[in-house]
Design a protein around this motif. Structure first.
Motif, PDB file in Angstrom:
ATOM      1  N   SER A 203      -0.214   2.436  -3.596  1.00  0.00           N
ATOM      2  CA  SER A 203      -1.587   2.925  -3.567  1.00  0.00           C
ATOM      3  C   SER A 203      -1.680   4.370  -4.039  1.00  0.00           C
TER       4      SER A 203
ATOM      5  N   GLY B 202      -2.326   1.744   4.082  1.00  0.00           N
ATOM      6  CA  GLY B 202      -3.609   1.479   3.439  1.00  0.00           C
ATOM      7  C   GLY B 202      -4.804   1.591   4.364  1.00  0.00           C
TER       8      GLY B 202
ATOM      9  N   ALA C 122       0.833  -1.203   0.000  1.00  0.00           N
ATOM     10  CA  ALA C 122       0.000   0.000   0.000  1.00  0.00           C
ATOM     11  C   ALA C 122       0.868   1.254   0.000  1.00  0.00           C
TER      12      ALA C 122
END
Length: 427
Positions: free
Chosen positions: A329, A339, A325
């Motif tokens: 992300s 995340g 993440a």
């Protein structure tokens, strides 16, 4: 045929077709919008749709001219937003469209096949319905991208709303409100406040004398929801534009308020119904996700494939969710937290994401799925009963304030979009 609820952004799904039906050689161009055209068949389709929704036999029914004018403005506004979507590179693929239609069917307690049968029962085209939904999603994305950057919420505004929510507690009331906007602009596009006030006073008198408010909205309103009879849906006082809230708070069903002056013109409101506020779910979820946004250099299929690879790496123990993440992300806010999205009620998320986290078992990583923000994988870490804390109330206040400001800015932005366009009406 009963109406079908559209998407969570509050748009009625059964809009008239915006697809050109060149069915006869008599079809002609009736409106030019920048470099594109609107055909007479498109306009007639929308007019017929409006006629089917209103009582055209009523003594005070809108005139054909009024319906034609409102339908023309609706199609112009839609065309301008679709042109902007094209310039912004917004595309809605079939996979995402299928998911959106499945959500519509679910919200109406239907299967997709059941929804198709409802739509086609009176001869409507399922293919055109799909394109209507695709266009609605694209316009919603344009609105979000264009309007959210215009919104500023000060800490003081949020604090004030937190205090109001705390004071109101369980006594909150929701109002079903209808709205008429009498624009300051005349037919030449110039501001003429005295003439606008005179028109607004006439409409207000008719509304207070018991004329059908929906018919008046179709006939006279310049607001974007005029063809829906001015219906704004259910709102609490806190969710309304501030100008409306001060005029409606504590009033009863049937109350007509006006004239309310804003930068756009004069507003007239009517409370159609009143109810106690619907209670939101008491459950909160703690979840985390990885978001990958398709782009010019990253295809939709590749974005989905990347998330599938991330999921396999996490399940095999090769990498952790938090690491992937943080590195990949597109949601930079949650990426810095591995995340994590924090404790939240599922209904704050967009429908596709909401439905995932609402139904998932904890500690299971979802298959990749798509929302309006891009492709995601998500994991629910824990669930709990709602904790009504100061932080929770602040989040609620931020949501309400954002929604209120979004609606206030929407009408202004659409008017600016219209004012800056080349429009040639040929009838």
């Amino acid at each position: 045929m009963r109406k079908i609820t559209a998407l969570a952004f509050g748009v009625v799904a059964m809009l008239a077709s915006t697809m050109a039906h060149a069915e006869t050689l008599m079809d002609r161009v009736v409106i030019v919008v920048n470099e594109e055209v609107i055909l007479e068949s498109e306009l007639n389709d929308l007019i017929e749709s409006v006629r089917s929704e209103i009582d055209t036999d009523a003594a005070n029914a809108p005139s054909e001219t009024a319906i034609r004018t409102q339908a023309s403005e609706r199609l112009i506004t839609q065309k301008l937003q679709m042109q902007m979507a094209d310039r912004m590179g917004i595309r809605i693929d079939d996979a995402f469209l299928d998911q959106a239609i499945a959500n519509i069917a679910s919200e109406n307690n239907l299967s997709v096949e059941g929804l198709r049968l409802e739509i086609t029962a009176d001869g409507a085209s399922w293919a055109e319905y799909r394109e209507q939904i695709r266009n609605q999603i694209m316009m919603s994305e344009v609105q979000r991208a264009s309007i959210q950057r215009r919104i500023y919420m000060s800490p003081q505004e949020i604090d004030l709303l937190v205090n109001l929510i705390s004071e109101q507690g369980a006594s909150n009331t929701e109002y079903r409100v209808s709205h008429i906007l009498i624009s300051l602009q005349n037919e030449e596009g110039e501001n003429d406040e005295p003439a606008a006030r005179s028109r607004a006073e006439q409409v207000l008198e008719l509304a207070r004398n018991g004329d059908d408010f929906a018919q008046l909205a179709i006939t006279a309103s310049s607001a974007q929801n005029a063809l829906e009879g001015g219906d704004m849906g259910w709102m609490s006082i806190n969710e309304m534009p501030t100008l409306f809230a001060s005029a409606l708070e504590g009033q009863e069903q049937g109350h007509v308020a006006g004239l309310l002056r804003s930068g756009l013109g004069f507003h007239i409101l009517k409370i159609q119904d009143v109810r106690g506020m619907q209670q939101a779910t008491s459950e909160e979820v703690l979840s985390r996700h990885i978001l990958v946004r398709p782009s010019v250099i990253l295809s939709d299929n590749r974005a989905q494939q990347m998330l599938q690879e991330f999921r396999e790496q996490i399940q095999s123990g090769e990498r952790t969710f938090a690491e992937l993440a943080a590195e990949n992300s597109a949601d930079t806010g949650s990426a810095a937290q591995g995340g994590e999205l924090g404790w939240a009620t599922p209904d704050i998320f967009v429908p596709e994401f909401r439905d995932r986290v609402a139904s998932m078992e904890p500690n299971i990583i979802s298959e990749p799925f798509k929302t309006t923000h891009g492709w995601h994988i998500v994991e629910v870490l824990d669930r709990r009963e709602q904790d009504i804390t100061e932080q929770r109330m602040r989040e609620q206040a931020q949501q309400i304030l954002y929604s209120r400001k979004f609606q206030e800015e929407m009408e202004v932005w659409l008017q600016e979009l219209r004012d800056n366009a080349f429009v040639d009406i040929r009838f």
